[in-house]
Design a protein around this motif. Structure first.
Motif, short mmCIF file in Angstrom:
data_model
loop_
_atom_site.label_atom_id
_atom_site.label_comp_id
_atom_site.label_asym_id
_atom_site.label_seq_id
_atom_site.Cartn_x
_atom_site.Cartn_y
_atom_site.Cartn_z
N GLN A 3 72.19 15.61 -12.21
CA GLN A 3 70.87 15.37 -12.17
C GLN A 3 70.81 13.89 -12.92
OE1 GLN A 3 68.88 17.70 -10.80
NE2 GLN A 3 66.86 16.87 -11.18
N THR A 4 71.57 13.84 -13.98
CA THR A 4 71.35 12.39 -14.88
C THR A 4 71.88 11.42 -13.86
OG1 THR A 4 71.72 13.78 -16.80
CG2 THR A 4 72.24 11.41 -16.90
N MET A 5 73.28 11.91 -13.30
CA MET A 5 73.71 10.68 -12.36
C MET A 5 72.85 10.32 -11.22
SD MET A 5 76.12 8.65 -11.78
CE MET A 5 77.77 9.15 -12.62
N LYS A 6 72.08 11.27 -10.71
CA LYS A 6 71.18 10.97 -9.69
C LYS A 6 69.92 10.14 -10.22
CE LYS A 6 68.09 12.88 -6.11
NZ LYS A 6 67.25 11.89 -6.08
N PHE A 7 69.42 10.35 -11.45
CA PHE A 7 68.55 9.59 -11.89
C PHE A 7 68.67 8.20 -12.20
CE2 PHE A 7 66.50 7.98 -15.90
CZ PHE A 7 65.14 7.82 -15.38
N PHE A 8 70.00 7.99 -12.51
CA PHE A 8 70.49 6.79 -12.96
C PHE A 8 70.74 5.83 -11.76
CE2 PHE A 8 74.43 3.79 -13.20
CZ PHE A 8 74.02 3.02 -14.05
N ILE A 9 71.23 6.50 -10.74
CA ILE A 9 71.28 5.86 -9.30
C ILE A 9 70.03 5.47 -8.74
CG2 ILE A 9 72.12 6.07 -7.17
CD1 ILE A 9 74.49 7.89 -7.97
N ASP A 10 69.14 6.22 -8.58
CA ASP A 10 67.83 5.91 -8.19
C ASP A 10 67.08 4.94 -9.14
OD1 ASP A 10 67.78 8.14 -6.53
OD2 ASP A 10 66.66 9.42 -7.45
N THR A 11 67.27 4.90 -10.42
CA THR A 11 66.66 3.70 -11.38
C THR A 11 67.42 2.33 -10.88
OG1 THR A 11 66.27 5.36 -13.09
CG2 THR A 11 66.20 3.02 -13.75
N VAL A 12 68.56 2.41 -10.78
CA VAL A 12 69.19 1.09 -10.55
C VAL A 12 69.02 0.77 -9.18
CG1 VAL A 12 71.51 0.00 -9.89
CG2 VAL A 12 71.24 1.46 -11.90
N CYS A 13 68.78 1.48 -7.94
CA CYS A 13 68.25 1.17 -6.79
C CYS A 13 66.88 0.46 -6.72
CB CYS A 13 68.58 2.44 -5.89
SG CYS A 13 70.13 2.83 -5.32
N GLU A 14 66.13 1.12 -7.75
CA GLU A 14 64.64 0.79 -7.68
C GLU A 14 64.60 -0.48 -8.14
OE1 GLU A 14 60.58 2.15 -10.00
OE2 GLU A 14 61.82 3.84 -9.06
N LEU A 15 65.45 -0.74 -9.43
CA LEU A 15 65.38 -2.01 -10.18
C LEU A 15 65.82 -3.04 -8.89
CD1 LEU A 15 66.53 -1.18 -13.60
CD2 LEU A 15 64.24 -1.95 -12.87
N PHE A 16 66.97 -2.89 -8.08
CA PHE A 16 67.45 -3.95 -7.38
C PHE A 16 66.51 -4.28 -6.26
CE2 PHE A 16 69.82 -4.79 -3.63
CZ PHE A 16 70.61 -5.79 -3.87
N TYR A 17 66.00 -3.15 -5.79
CA TYR A 17 64.82 -3.28 -4.67
C TYR A 17 63.91 -4.12 -5.04
CZ TYR A 17 61.69 -2.25 -0.98
OH TYR A 17 60.84 -2.34 0.39
N SER A 18 63.18 -3.84 -6.30
CA SER A 18 62.11 -4.39 -6.69
C SER A 18 62.37 -6.08 -7.02
CB SER A 18 61.78 -3.91 -8.11
OG SER A 18 60.69 -4.59 -8.95
N SER A 19 63.55 -6.26 -7.77
CA SER A 19 64.04 -7.69 -7.63
C SER A 19 64.35 -8.53 -6.52
CB SER A 19 65.36 -7.57 -8.37
OG SER A 19 66.09 -9.04 -8.72
N ALA A 20 64.71 -7.70 -5.55
CA ALA A 20 65.11 -8.35 -4.19
C ALA A 20 63.75 -8.47 -3.44
CB ALA A 20 65.95 -7.23 -3.22
N MET A 21 62.69 -7.66 -3.59
CA MET A 21 61.22 -7.79 -2.92
C MET A 21 60.61 -9.25 -3.73
SD MET A 21 61.07 -6.01 -0.23
CE MET A 21 59.32 -6.57 -0.12
#
Length: 85
Positions: A3-21
């Motif tokens: 659960q912790t790993m999934k949350f971490f991955i989701d958070t990193v992906c969201e930050l990367f996507y937000s930055s790219a956008m």
């Protein structure tokens, strides 16, 4: 732990996507402001697709845009084709 790993991955992906956008939106505005200048070096249809977010420049084109507009290529969204042989 899963659960912790999934949350971490989701958070990193969201930050990367937000930055790219954000980078893409800034690039679209930059293209709009410099449309005439860019059309002297690229096809009008290419500049239009960049402006409307329908296409991302390849690395070589991003380098040229950076040179033309006197800015860093790191401020331009681009993609790079890598061929493994």
């Amino acid at each position: 732990h899963l659960q912790t790993m999934k949350f971490f991955i989701d958070t990193v992906c969201e930050l990367f996507y937000s930055s790219a956008m954000k980078k893409t939106t800034k690039f679209q505005k930059l293209v709009r402001e410099n449309r005439k200048l860019l059309k002297q070096h690229f096809k009008a249809s290419t500049v239009s697709m960049w402006e409307h977010g329908n296409r991302t420049p390849e690395y070589e084109a991003a380098l040229m845009v950076a040179y033309i507009l006197n800015m860093s290529v790191e401020d331009i969204p681009y993609y790079r084709v890598i061929i493994n042989r």
